[in-house]
Design an enzyme around this catalytic site. Structure first.
Site, PDB file in Angstrom:
ATOM      1  N   SER A 258      18.515 -11.433  35.358  1.00 38.67           N
ATOM      2  CA  SER A 258      17.207 -10.790  35.306  1.00 38.67           C
ATOM      3  C   SER A 258      16.555 -11.092  33.961  1.00 38.67           C
ATOM      4  CB  SER A 258      17.350  -9.284  35.466  1.00 38.67           C
ATOM      5  OG  SER A 258      17.957  -8.727  34.311  1.00 38.67           O
ATOM      6  N   LYS A 259      15.269 -10.834  33.885  1.00 37.53           N
ATOM      7  CA  LYS A 259      14.536 -11.082  32.665  1.00 37.53           C
ATOM      8  C   LYS A 259      15.161 -10.294  31.514  1.00 37.53           C
ATOM      9  CE  LYS A 259       9.938 -12.651  32.173  1.00 37.53           C
ATOM     10  NZ  LYS A 259       8.854 -13.039  33.016  1.00 37.53           N
ATOM     11  N   ARG A 260      15.476  -9.055  31.808  1.00 35.40           N
ATOM     12  CA  ARG A 260      16.065  -8.176  30.807  1.00 35.40           C
ATOM     13  C   ARG A 260      17.413  -8.722  30.331  1.00 35.40           C
ATOM     14  NH1 ARG A 260      16.497  -2.680  29.382  1.00 35.40           N
ATOM     15  NH2 ARG A 260      17.924  -2.676  27.612  1.00 35.40           N
ATOM     16  N   ALA A 262      18.436 -11.727  30.454  1.00 39.26           N
ATOM     17  CA  ALA A 262      18.219 -12.979  29.737  1.00 39.26           C
ATOM     18  C   ALA A 262      17.849 -12.706  28.285  1.00 39.26           C
ATOM     19  CB  ALA A 262      17.127 -13.789  30.415  1.00 39.26           C
ATOM     20  N   THR A 263      17.042 -11.679  28.082  1.00 38.76           N
ATOM     21  CA  THR A 263      16.622 -11.329  26.728  1.00 38.76           C
ATOM     22  C   THR A 263      17.782 -10.740  25.923  1.00 38.76           C
ATOM     23  OG1 THR A 263      14.512 -10.744  27.741  1.00 38.76           O
ATOM     24  CG2 THR A 263      14.805 -10.153  25.437  1.00 38.76           C
TER      25      THR A 263
END
Length: 497
Positions: A258-260, A262-263
């Site tokens: 997910s984007k989260r 990945a960050t």
RNA sequence: GCCCCCAUCGUCUAGCGGCCCAGGACGUGGCCCUCUCAAGGCCAAAACCGGGAUUCGAAUUCCCGUGGGGGCACCA
């Protein structure tokens, strides 16, 4: 490689909506490898027909990231080429022309349904637990009448007229034939009401016009693959060889990242975005090697590959169709391998920015001397400053407790340090050839272990418990500084008493 | 819900009917080397999702389950 008969024209066609991630990097890599291997062309095409999603600077970052990896294109938006323009936003009229052609041949039709009406239809379908699809209202319109309404300026889209019955069989290079009932394929929108073509049309048109021979893309296109094939057939064009690559899963193997997530990854020193990898201390050579092996293998045992190796050895038939979990510790391993594969000056040059980032003023000649003893000790470039920063520091600050060797007192440690300093001073030079044999005799004479004595010296001279080999380090640091640091350590130990 | 894809050690993978009581790599554990840390060498634990079928013989072929993934936009 039975399928490849001539030079392949392969395109990498990202949309400029964000950072380049590992999945895209792999697709681009395989595209590039296939093109280079066959003596064909690698084409970069920007799919930016959706102006709403356009991200400023994304295109530039994309090119920078690709070039960082060592991937250069033969045709692209910045360098042009015989089949340009290579930005879809500059090809609007081309798509419209082809869409018209499809309408005229009866393979597509004008649709005047409003977004509001479609929304209603979809809601009703949802209530009846039916799958989401266009209800076909405008499909039944008289073509002449519809054309007149469109010409008069009534808002409309153009939809593909998917056959109602029958089965479409498509062939993917990795999975073989895939059959799907035409009734499952919706009458997809080809051209939006604002006149912009959608991917389904634009990509097929471009691939045809640009004479693309192999389409390598992500498996998220598998569901619309038959539609694409149908569109191409409606035009009567020849289909390219289709290759759908599996997706990358998160390290746990449970789903896409997910984007989260990945960050958050960057906290652990990893990233799925190319733009982060360089700063994290990864070599493009390692990233290429690692990413190439996620979904492709050469012989099941060879794992070290350089770009030229891959160009020579890559083959579509050794691609694996199953999804792969990203394994970052393996990237660390490959990075270590490629760091050790670099020649001295090259590694030194790449290390400079990492030392500077930590505030060190780098003496390049000195750095070159350090490389042989540093090279095998780092897995990523950013580890270098903490391993070898003491070479560039004026002063080191050892911890008192580290200066006291295991099982010894401060007094004993101080005495050992004094003896070492005295002995070193008797030497003409402190080269490893001279100093090490001598110091080993001293160790023997004192009755301590090499670990104890050299440990004290290491901490005194480097300020660290872990460092590159002691004697090699001493020579690079230089006699004066070595003596000075030993003196200081002795003082430090004495003061503690 | 519907459609599509996938399925070998924790992970990446080799295997395309007998060479497999399954090979390599990362990681993990142990040993060797050793001034620390690495690198290197050696060893070990660790997998064919389940059930049918075909076959003299199946990790390999075919069904059915199950699990995982992806897709169902006037995004790409």
């Amino acid at each position: 490689m039975p399928e490849i008969t001539g030079p392949a024209r392969v395109r990498f066609a990202p949309s400029p909506t964000g950072h380049v991630h590992l999945g895209s990097a792999r697709t681009a890599l395989y595209d590039y490898l296939l093109a280079k291997q066959t003596g064909g062309q690698f084409i970069l095409r920007i799919e930016d027909t959706d102006r709403k999603r356009y991200v400023e600077g994304a295109e530039e970052e994309l090119m920078t990231s690709l070039r960082w990896l060592g991937i250069e294109w033969d045709e692209g938006p910045d360098i042009g080429g015989p089949y340009g323009p290579y930005r879809q936003s500059e090809r609007k009229d081309i798509y419209l022309k082809y869409a018209q052609q499809l309408v005229e041949s009866g393979h597509a039709y004008y649709c005047f349904c409003t977004p509001h009406k479609l929304e209603q239809v979809h809601q009703e379908q949802q209530q009846r637990k039916e799958s989401y699809h266009y209800d076909g209202t405008c499909r039944a319109l008289d073509p002449k009448e519809a054309a007149a309404r469109a010409a008069s300026g009534e808002p409309h889209v153009i939809r593909f007229k998917t056959p109602k019955t029958g089965t479409t069989i498509v062939k993917d290079q990795l999975r073989g034939e895939i059959a799907i009932e035409n009734s499952q394929i919706d009458d997809y929108v080809l051209v939006k009401s604002d006149g912009w073509a959608l991917y389904h049309l634009a990509a097929m048109v471009d691939d045809h016009e640009m004479k693309i021979t192999h389409v390598i893309r992500g498996s998220e296109w598998l569901p619309t693959f038959p539609l694409h094939s149908l569109i191409i057939r409606a035009f009567g064009w020849q289909e390219p060889t289709w290759v759908h690559l599996s997706v990358f899963l998160k390290p746990s193997g449970k789903g896409k990242m997910s984007k989260r997530e990945a960050t958050d990854l960057i906290k652990d020193g990893y990233s799925i975005f190319l733009k982060d990898l360089e700063g994290l201390g990864y070599l493009p050579e390692a990233v290429v090697n690692w990413v190439a092996l996620m979904g492709w293998s050469y012989d099941g045992s060879t794992e070290f590959f350089t770009m030229p190796d891959l160009v020579e050895k890559f083959s579509l038939d050794r691609l694996n169709p199953s999804p792969a979990a990203i394994n970052f510790t393996k990237l660390d391993h490959f990075n270590g391998l490629h760091i050790r594969n670099l020649d001295t000056n090259d590694l030194a040059s790449r290390l400079v920015p990492f030392f500077e980032k930590e505030g060190f003023a780098v003496d390049f000649d000195k750095l070159v001397k350090i490389i042989p003893i540093l090279q095998v000790r780092i897995a990523t470039l950013d580890e270098a400053p903490q391993m070898a920063g003491f070479f560039f520091r004026n002063k080191v600050k050892p911890e008192l407790e580290d200066l006291i060797a295991k099982g010894l007192t401060a007094t004993e440690s101080a005495a050992i340090a004094e003896r070492c300093l005295r002995e070193l001073r008797t030497l003409d030079d402190i080269s490893p050839e001279k100093a090490e044999p001598h110091m080993r005799e001293v160790v023997e004479a004192m009755g301590y272990s090499a670990g104890q004595v050299f440990g004290i010296m290491r901490v005194a001279i480097t300020g660290q418990k872990v460092s590159p080999p002691l004697f090699e380090s001493m020579e690079i640091i230089g006699k004066d500084t070595v003596f000075k640091r030993l003196e200081k350590a002795i003082t430090q130990l004495r003061q503690a008493l």
